[in-house]
Design a protein around this motif. Sequence first.
Motif, mmCIF file in Angstrom:
data_model
loop_
_atom_site.group_PDB
_atom_site.id
_atom_site.type_symbol
_atom_site.label_atom_id
_atom_site.label_comp_id
_atom_site.label_asym_id
_atom_site.label_seq_id
_atom_site.Cartn_x
_atom_site.Cartn_y
_atom_site.Cartn_z
ATOM 1 N N TYR A 98 0.691 -1.038 -0.030
ATOM 2 C CA TYR A 98 -0.041 -0.065 -0.055
ATOM 3 C C TYR A 98 0.842 1.236 -0.113
ATOM 4 N N LEU A 99 0.705 2.273 -0.878
ATOM 5 C CA LEU A 99 1.391 3.300 -1.068
ATOM 6 C C LEU A 99 0.800 4.250 -0.230
ATOM 7 N N LEU A 100 1.727 4.962 0.546
ATOM 8 C CA LEU A 100 1.574 6.124 1.522
ATOM 9 C C LEU A 100 1.981 7.447 0.952
ATOM 10 N N PRO A 101 1.681 8.619 1.298
ATOM 11 C CA PRO A 101 1.915 9.923 0.955
ATOM 12 C C PRO A 101 3.444 10.046 1.441
ATOM 13 N N TYR A 102 4.207 10.946 0.787
ATOM 14 C CA TYR A 102 5.694 11.179 1.089
ATOM 15 C C TYR A 102 6.491 9.901 0.631
ATOM 16 N N SER A 103 6.069 9.411 -0.332
ATOM 17 C CA SER A 103 6.879 8.201 -0.973
ATOM 18 C C SER A 103 7.167 7.264 -0.019
ATOM 19 N N SER A 107 5.392 -11.711 6.863
ATOM 20 C CA SER A 107 6.335 -10.447 6.946
ATOM 21 C C SER A 107 5.596 -9.399 6.764
ATOM 22 N N LEU A 108 6.115 -8.298 7.466
ATOM 23 C CA LEU A 108 5.690 -6.825 7.170
ATOM 24 C C LEU A 108 6.968 -5.711 7.052
ATOM 25 N N SER A 109 6.929 -4.935 6.136
ATOM 26 C CA SER A 109 7.720 -4.160 5.611
ATOM 27 C C SER A 109 7.253 -2.775 5.421
ATOM 28 N N ILE A 110 8.364 -1.826 5.651
ATOM 29 C CA ILE A 110 7.961 -0.521 5.363
ATOM 30 C C ILE A 110 9.128 0.119 4.430
ATOM 31 N N GLY A 111 8.713 0.580 3.369
ATOM 32 C CA GLY A 111 9.401 1.013 2.375
ATOM 33 C C GLY A 111 9.417 2.699 1.835
ATOM 34 N N TYR A 112 10.598 3.154 1.477
ATOM 35 C CA TYR A 112 10.790 4.452 1.154
ATOM 36 C C TYR A 112 11.001 4.656 -0.552
ATOM 37 N N HIS A 113 10.461 5.082 -1.296
ATOM 38 C CA HIS A 113 10.794 5.105 -2.698
ATOM 39 C C HIS A 113 11.355 6.466 -3.069
#
Length: 62
Positions: A16-21, A55-61
């Motif tokens: 799921y894409l969040l605001p601020y990349s 697994s749960l992940s947090i990403g920054y694009h």
Amino acid sequence: MSKTSIRPFIALGYQYLLPYSLSIGVEAQYIFGTGNDVYAPYYGGSYMPNMLNLSLSIGYHF
């Protein structure tokens, strides 16, 4: 000495894409085991159980 084993698996993931990349993702992976000899882990056999990985992940694009 360890043996390399290639086993089939199925995976289901969602991102799921969040605001601020930023993005958050979750994935479930089920790996099929091989063999039925329960004594194998203690005597060097080839038994490997079925495995379920979550697994749960947090990403920054960028």
